[in-house]
Design an enzyme around this catalytic site. Structure first.
Site, PDB file in Angstrom:
ATOM      1  CG  HIS A  83     -20.491  26.372  61.559  1.00 15.96           C
ATOM      2  ND1 HIS A  83     -21.709  26.030  60.913  1.00 15.96           N
ATOM      3  CD2 HIS A  83     -20.322  24.955  62.039  1.00 15.96           C
ATOM      4  CE1 HIS A  83     -23.055  25.372  61.258  1.00 15.96           C
ATOM      5  NE2 HIS A  83     -21.638  24.438  61.983  1.00 15.96           N
ATOM      6  CD  GLU A  85     -20.462  30.345  57.561  1.00 16.66           C
ATOM      7  OE1 GLU A  85     -19.681  28.977  57.763  1.00 16.66           O
ATOM      8  OE2 GLU A  85     -21.140  30.490  56.797  1.00 16.66           O
ATOM      9  CE  LYS A 425     -13.452  32.528  73.240  1.00 13.67           C
ATOM     10  NZ  LYS A 425     -14.296  31.650  73.093  1.00 13.67           N
TER      11      LYS A 425
HETATM   12 ZN   LIG Z   1     -21.673  28.060  59.838  1.00 12.97          ZN
END
Ligand SMILES: [Zn+2]
Length: 492
Positions: A83, A85, A425
């Protein structure tokens, strides 16, 4: 100083300047955009009493997808959650690592200066970061009351701005010109009025909610009924209380939480609950963006690794949202109120919650905008499968992925270094280890001294202050937070 519109414009412009790779096809694909903006305030030389502020996008992300449980990798080489964000935050961590490296090796950072403790750094005076998102974050913040058009405080979406004339949106207007709820296709579950559940009905709705959830937060709505945002109109609290229905999210409550009551109208959802992102088919283990952003507001967005080097959390001073269905009370509930009572946080983690603002400017590739510009013969409107990360670093700032790996890698190359995103990561851990390698022994932060640390998990656990803050937050606000299985964090 800055305005919400100025921030939105800056982020949209930065996006436009990026190359085409990974961008949605205009009129057919939509995506979500998020970004981190650095604000530097300096005293104006001409007018010493006035502050001058410079704004710069330092990280930007797009993306709408999230992989399911079975696609998660124990090597840390896949992006679980793409997503916008989350992509923007990971790019921001990459940017901070580079700035810290410059500070540590004495090349001078535009962001950090030495902190009070040995080996610790803090933000330079006058520097702050704010977060922009083109849409309401998925999950709790997206459970928004829908208000009758008669009582709308501002023109509903679907009306041409500055006129009382509806836009040319198919299905928006009735024969007599009154606005009505758009009859939506298979993704329209979010805006349909719920009926009493039968089993079959329940399953259908679940499917609808799942597909709608990808749309729910990003501007798709019934034009007549949503609580449209307007930065000039204060929260329509009173109106929201009268709302008979709510926009729904496909993000399900986490295991162990009391589920949604799924009653008709506004009682369909529980509010303030942790939710997991929907995936295609199988469930994901990724918390909704509302939940992650609530966590960042307390623990900072730098993550555990970087906290070794920092004097306190780096929190966003504001969250600015683009034009889309938006509710300030829902944003407050999801992003700040849930953690407002948390006490016992270590020093450096007691920062004020972000200011919440909305811009009146819409992202050109939002779901709603894409629906409006869609033409016949273009194929079905769908979310763009790629995720773009760009951040203000010198080496390879652009990173385009699909399904968690670099876009365009062959099946054979999956799992190799070439297929990894620079914000996965493993790569962020590699950056962190490079930072360690250039840190003189005398400048090593206390939490990293004299310890035998090997894996990603080890280094995260060793960040004691961060872990202490996380424990308080979990115990007091988010006991049901889904944590990554440890076996997925043991790479080195
Ligand atoms: Zn979201």
């Amino acid at each position: 100083m800055w305005s919400a519109d100025e921030i939105a414009r800056l982020c949209y412009d930065r996006f436009s300047e990026l190359p085409k790779r990974g961008k949605p096809e205009l009129g057919r694909e939509w995506t979500l955009l998020a970004a981190v903006v650095k604000v530097s305030e300096t005293q104006s030389l001409d007018l010493p009493e006035q502050k001058k502020s410079e704004k710069e996008v330092v990280s930007l992300g797009t993306g709408t997808k999230c992989i399911g449980r079975s696609a998660m990798s124990p090597r840390g080489d896949v992006l679980n959650d793409s997503h916008a964000e989350v992509i923007a935050r990971r790019g921001f961590v990459r940017y901070l690592m580079e700035e810290l490296r410059a500070a540590v090796v004495g090349e001078g950072s535009r962001v950090f200066c030495p902190g009070d403790e040995r080996g610790k750094w803090r933000l330079l005076d006058g520097i702050s970061f704010l977060f922009f998102t083109s849409h309401t974050p998925c999950g709790d913040a997206s459970i928004i009351p829908m208000i009758d058009s008669q009582s709308q405080p501002c023109p509903p979406i679907g009306m041409e701005e500055g006129t009382d004339r509806p836009n040319e949106v198919p299905g928006v207007t009735d024969g007599d010109g009154t606005l009505k709820r758009r009859v939506e296709g298979e993704e329209g579950g979010a805006c349909k009025r719920p009926r009493p559940d039968t089993e079959e009905e329940g399953e259908r709705k679940e499917e609808e909610a799942r597909s709608a959830s990808e749309a729910s937060a990003e501007g798709r709505c019934s034009p007549a009924k949503c609580s449209t945002a307007d930065p000039d109109v204060p929260s329509a609290g009173g109106l929201e209380e009268q709302a008979r229905d709510i926009r729904r999210t496909g993000a399900k409550c986490v295991p162990g939480a009391p589920g949604d009551p799924r009653l008709a109208g506004r009682d369909y959802h529980s509010v303030g609950v942790l939710r997991v992102k929907p995936g295609r088919g199988e469930p994901t283990r990724s918390l909704s963006c509302s939940d992650k952003m609530a966590r960042w507001a307390v623990l900072g967005c730098q993550g555990a690794l970087l906290s070794h080097y920092l004097q306190g959390a780096i929190c966003f001073s504001a969250v600015v949202t683009g034009k889309c269905p938006y509710s300030l009370p829902a944003m407050q509930r999801a992003l700040t109120s849930r953690c407002a009572q948390v006490t016992g946080l270590p020093a450096g983690y007691e920062l004020p919650p972000p200011q919440l603002l909305q811009s009146g400017l819409e992202f050109a590739h939002s779901h709603a905008q894409t629906e409006r510009s869609h033409q016949q013969g273009q194929g079905r409107v769908s979310p763009c499968g790629a995720a773009i990360s760009w951040c203000a670093v010198t080496d390879q700032p652009l990173d385009v992925t699909a399904n968690g790996y670099k876009q365009g890698v062959t099946r054979k190359a999956l799992g190799t270094e070439k297929s990894r995103s620079s914000i996965c990561k493993t790569e962020l851990f590699r950056c962190f280890q490079n930072l360690l390698a250039v840190t003189a022994d005398s400048q090593l932060p206390q939490s990293l001294r004299g310890r035998e640390l090997k894996t990603y998990w080890d280094y995260k656990q060793a960040a004691q202050t961060y872990q202490q803050a996380w424990l308080q937050l979990r115990m007091q606000a988010f006991p049901l937070w889904l944590r990554s299985p440890r076996n997925l964090l043991l790479f080195h």
